[in-house]
Design a protein around this motif. Structure first.
Motif, PDB file in Angstrom:
ATOM      1  N   ALA A  63       0.910  -1.218   0.191  1.00 43.65           N
ATOM      2  CA  ALA A  63      -0.096  -0.105   0.186  1.00 43.65           C
ATOM      3  C   ALA A  63       0.935   1.128   0.057  1.00 43.65           C
ATOM      4  CB  ALA A  63      -0.809  -0.001   1.254  1.00 43.65           C
ATOM      5  N   PHE A  64       0.304   2.272  -0.616  1.00 44.45           N
ATOM      6  CA  PHE A  64       1.040   3.748  -0.593  1.00 44.45           C
ATOM      7  C   PHE A  64       0.374   4.628  -0.069  1.00 44.45           C
ATOM      8  CE2 PHE A  64       2.475   0.424  -3.852  1.00 44.45           C
ATOM      9  CZ  PHE A  64       3.752   0.739  -3.969  1.00 44.45           C
ATOM     10  N   ILE A  65       0.908   5.664   0.722  1.00 49.37           N
ATOM     11  CA  ILE A  65       0.437   6.751   1.601  1.00 49.37           C
ATOM     12  C   ILE A  65       1.285   7.820   1.145  1.00 49.37           C
ATOM     13  CG2 ILE A  65      -0.840   7.293   3.511  1.00 49.37           C
ATOM     14  CD1 ILE A  65       0.450   3.970   3.488  1.00 49.37           C
ATOM     15  N   PRO A  66       0.499   9.093   0.908  1.00 48.83           N
ATOM     16  CA  PRO A  66       1.280  10.216   0.818  1.00 48.83           C
ATOM     17  C   PRO A  66       1.472  10.728   2.011  1.00 48.83           C
ATOM     18  CG  PRO A  66      -0.620  10.166  -0.773  1.00 48.83           C
ATOM     19  CD  PRO A  66      -0.777   9.017   0.347  1.00 48.83           C
ATOM     20  N   VAL A  67       2.997  11.299   2.147  1.00 46.39           N
ATOM     21  CA  VAL A  67       3.492  11.957   3.388  1.00 46.39           C
ATOM     22  C   VAL A  67       3.045  13.281   2.860  1.00 46.39           C
ATOM     23  CG1 VAL A  67       5.192  12.139   4.782  1.00 46.39           C
ATOM     24  CG2 VAL A  67       5.013  10.117   3.598  1.00 46.39           C
ATOM     25  N   ARG A  68       2.090  13.904   3.719  1.00 46.15           N
ATOM     26  CA  ARG A  68       1.681  15.232   3.084  1.00 46.15           C
ATOM     27  C   ARG A  68       2.462  16.487   3.333  1.00 46.15           C
ATOM     28  NH1 ARG A  68      -1.738  13.467   7.342  1.00 46.15           N
ATOM     29  NH2 ARG A  68      -1.597  14.623   9.297  1.00 46.15           N
ATOM     30  N   ASP A  69       3.397  16.156   4.564  1.00 47.71           N
ATOM     31  CA  ASP A  69       4.253  17.528   4.938  1.00 47.71           C
ATOM     32  C   ASP A  69       5.710  17.258   4.313  1.00 47.71           C
ATOM     33  OD1 ASP A  69       4.490  15.620   6.806  1.00 47.71           O
ATOM     34  OD2 ASP A  69       4.589  16.722   8.281  1.00 47.71           O
ATOM     35  N   ALA A  70       6.130  16.173   3.760  1.00 43.77           N
ATOM     36  CA  ALA A  70       7.331  15.909   3.363  1.00 43.77           C
ATOM     37  C   ALA A  70       7.696  16.805   2.079  1.00 43.77           C
ATOM     38  CB  ALA A  70       7.589  14.495   2.571  1.00 43.77           C
ATOM     39  N   PRO A  71       8.741  17.365   1.920  1.00 41.72           N
ATOM     40  CA  PRO A  71       9.292  18.374   1.036  1.00 41.72           C
ATOM     41  C   PRO A  71       9.321  17.507  -0.415  1.00 41.72           C
ATOM     42  CG  PRO A  71      10.737  18.601   2.594  1.00 41.72           C
ATOM     43  CD  PRO A  71       9.884  17.189   2.746  1.00 41.72           C
ATOM     44  N   PRO A  72       8.856  18.016  -1.635  1.00 41.05           N
ATOM     45  CA  PRO A  72       8.773  17.348  -2.825  1.00 41.05           C
ATOM     46  C   PRO A  72      10.246  16.781  -2.988  1.00 41.05           C
ATOM     47  CG  PRO A  72       7.586  19.182  -3.194  1.00 41.05           C
ATOM     48  CD  PRO A  72       8.247  19.370  -1.772  1.00 41.05           C
ATOM     49  N   CYS A  73      10.800  15.539  -3.558  1.00 39.17           N
ATOM     50  CA  CYS A  73      11.715  15.201  -4.086  1.00 39.17           C
ATOM     51  C   CYS A  73      12.157  15.490  -5.483  1.00 39.17           C
ATOM     52  CB  CYS A  73      11.564  13.654  -3.962  1.00 39.17           C
ATOM     53  SG  CYS A  73      13.192  12.742  -4.021  1.00 39.17           S
ATOM     54  N   ARG A  74      13.271  16.175  -5.730  1.00 39.13           N
ATOM     55  CA  ARG A  74      13.762  16.486  -6.929  1.00 39.13           C
ATOM     56  C   ARG A  74      14.766  15.513  -7.341  1.00 39.13           C
ATOM     57  NH1 ARG A  74      16.758  21.908  -7.277  1.00 39.13           N
ATOM     58  NH2 ARG A  74      18.029  21.099  -5.600  1.00 39.13           N
ATOM     59  N   PHE A  75      14.694  15.136  -8.847  1.00 40.72           N
ATOM     60  CA  PHE A  75      15.548  14.182  -9.451  1.00 40.72           C
ATOM     61  C   PHE A  75      16.620  15.068 -10.618  1.00 40.72           C
ATOM     62  CE2 PHE A  75      12.648  11.049  -7.628  1.00 40.72           C
ATOM     63  CZ  PHE A  75      13.535   9.931  -7.803  1.00 40.72           C
ATOM     64  N   ALA A  76      17.601  14.640 -10.704  1.00 41.45           N
ATOM     65  CA  ALA A  76      18.528  15.226 -11.530  1.00 41.45           C
ATOM     66  C   ALA A  76      19.341  14.413 -12.016  1.00 41.45           C
ATOM     67  CB  ALA A  76      19.372  16.585 -10.711  1.00 41.45           C
ATOM     68  N   LEU A  77      19.919  14.682 -13.359  1.00 40.48           N
ATOM     69  CA  LEU A  77      21.003  14.003 -13.985  1.00 40.48           C
ATOM     70  C   LEU A  77      22.507  14.096 -13.174  1.00 40.48           C
ATOM     71  CD1 LEU A  77      20.490  14.360 -17.754  1.00 40.48           C
ATOM     72  CD2 LEU A  77      19.497  12.442 -16.441  1.00 40.48           C
ATOM     73  N   ILE A  78      23.115  13.124 -12.992  1.00 44.96           N
ATOM     74  CA  ILE A  78      24.770  13.463 -12.400  1.00 44.96           C
ATOM     75  C   ILE A  78      25.452  12.484 -13.204  1.00 44.96           C
ATOM     76  CG2 ILE A  78      23.581  14.184 -10.127  1.00 44.96           C
ATOM     77  CD1 ILE A  78      24.788  11.321  -9.317  1.00 44.96           C
ATOM     78  N   TRP A  79      26.770  13.079 -13.172  1.00 47.85           N
ATOM     79  CA  TRP A  79      27.820  12.280 -13.948  1.00 47.85           C
ATOM     80  C   TRP A  79      29.041  12.582 -13.078  1.00 47.85           C
ATOM     81  CZ3 TRP A  79      24.932  16.059 -16.356  1.00 47.85           C
ATOM     82  CH2 TRP A  79      25.508  17.354 -16.603  1.00 47.85           C
ATOM     83  N   ARG A  80      30.053  11.531 -13.533  1.00 49.72           N
ATOM     84  CA  ARG A  80      31.534  11.797 -12.873  1.00 49.72           C
ATOM     85  C   ARG A  80      32.173  12.922 -13.563  1.00 49.72           C
ATOM     86  NH1 ARG A  80      31.163   6.982 -14.641  1.00 49.72           N
ATOM     87  NH2 ARG A  80      32.475   7.011 -16.229  1.00 49.72           N
ATOM     88  N   THR A  81      32.618  14.053 -12.870  1.00 48.98           N
ATOM     89  CA  THR A  81      33.032  15.309 -13.338  1.00 48.98           C
ATOM     90  C   THR A  81      34.241  14.922 -14.325  1.00 48.98           C
ATOM     91  OG1 THR A  81      32.390  16.481 -11.367  1.00 48.98           O
ATOM     92  CG2 THR A  81      34.004  17.666 -12.696  1.00 48.98           C
ATOM     93  N   ALA A  82      35.049  14.064 -13.785  1.00 51.68           N
ATOM     94  CA  ALA A  82      36.444  13.790 -14.712  1.00 51.68           C
ATOM     95  C   ALA A  82      36.097  13.178 -15.821  1.00 51.68           C
ATOM     96  CB  ALA A  82      37.503  13.128 -13.736  1.00 51.68           C
TER      97      ALA A  82
END
Length: 306
Positions: A258-277
């Protein structure tokens, strides 16, 4: 304003740190400072407030940032398209992602299609990464770029464009006391035992599975998981619960979960990441296809109602 100076200004406006800006652009901090001072003299006012502790955009800087950002993106996209037309871009780009997440978001589907249309000679392939160890495959060189949730504050990794935001939900077994709730609060997690990751920075883990409630109550840690399938089975068996993003409810509709919203949790942001070098033209080209969050297919999420 020259294109390089625009790039320096926009990067500093994002990083708000002269050292990180220099490192990201592979120039010296002095070069960054000289470029900004030159633009401030030309414009006739300060673009950044600088103190020993912080760097912030001034109102004039914020205005210039708004005007330059969209135009710069169009220029770079135009240059990239012209370059592809002349010489093409070849090679293989391996995207690491957690399950089917990339294909559940229109912005990512559009970005992948745009990348492949711009770079028909390039091959894009996919590899699963584990939420319990989200950075390991990247550091081992098994993927070129990874789609993970933020924050990511690692000195060897570059954080690219934010792809989307998602609400945080709690995944529990179908017989859990929370299973029939419309929503829960972060404070409710004090009554739970949450899953623990095997190889994950504490600050990343806390974004989905905090260590204490807003009032300071500790949140118990359960079994250490190394794979996503282990997480699913362990939660379904009632041994613990797990903070997840809302897409999981669509992708894993098990009758035992079952899945329940956590109403006061900050939204989760997704991004692309990579090895700088290990940054490559293919990685940069793919990053440029991501629309800014707040544009079509990139809208912020609305808050969950109690």
């Amino acid at each position: 304003m020259e294109l390089r100076d625009i790039e320096i200004f926009l990067t500093l406006a994002k990083e708000l740190h002269f050292g990180r800006t220099a490192e990201r652009l592979r120039i010296t901090p002095a070069r960054v400072s000289q470029s900004i001072k030159k633009q401030e003299r030309r414009i006739g006012g300060p673009l950044f407030d600088r103190t020993t502790r912080a760097v912030r955009l001034t109102p004039l800087g914020e205005q210039l940032h708004r005007e330059l950002d969209a135009g710069y993106r169009q220029i770079i996209d135009g240059i990239e398209a012209a370059s592809v037309a002349v010489r093409g871009t070849t090679g293989t780009l391996t995207l690491g992602c957690m399950g089917p997440y990339p294909f559940g978001r229109a912005s990512l589907v559009d970005a992948i299609e745009l990348f492949q249309s711009r770079h028909p000679k390039a091959c894009m392939q996919y590899r699963e990464i584990q939420p319990s160890a989200p950075l390991d495959s990247l550091r081992r060189g098994e993927v070129d770029v990874a789609l993970v949730w933020l924050p990511v504050n690692e000195p060897d990794l570059t954080v690219g464009p934010v792809t989307h935001t998602s609400r945080v939900w709690l995944m529990v077994d179908a017989n859990h006391p929370f299973a029939q709730r419309v929503s829960i609060s972060l404070e409710d997690l004090g009554d739970c035992t949450v899953v623990a990751g095997s190889s994950i920075p504490r600050y990343m883990e806390q974004a989905l599975n905090p260590y204490q409630t807003p009032s300071g109550r500790p949140i118990a840690r359960g079994p250490v998981m190394s794979t996503w399938q282990q997480v699913l089975y362990t939660v379904a068996s009632g041994q613990c619960v797990a903070g997840v993003v809302e897409e999981v409810a669509d992708h894993y509709p098990w009758p035992s979960l079952a899945f329940i919203p956590v109403r006061d949790a900050p939204p989760c942001r997704f991004a692309l990441i990579w090895r700088t070098a290990s940054e490559t033209p293919l990685i940069r080209a793919f990053a440029r296809t991501i629309p800014p969050v707040g544009t079509p297919h990139g809208d912020p999420v609305a808050p969950v109602q109690p």
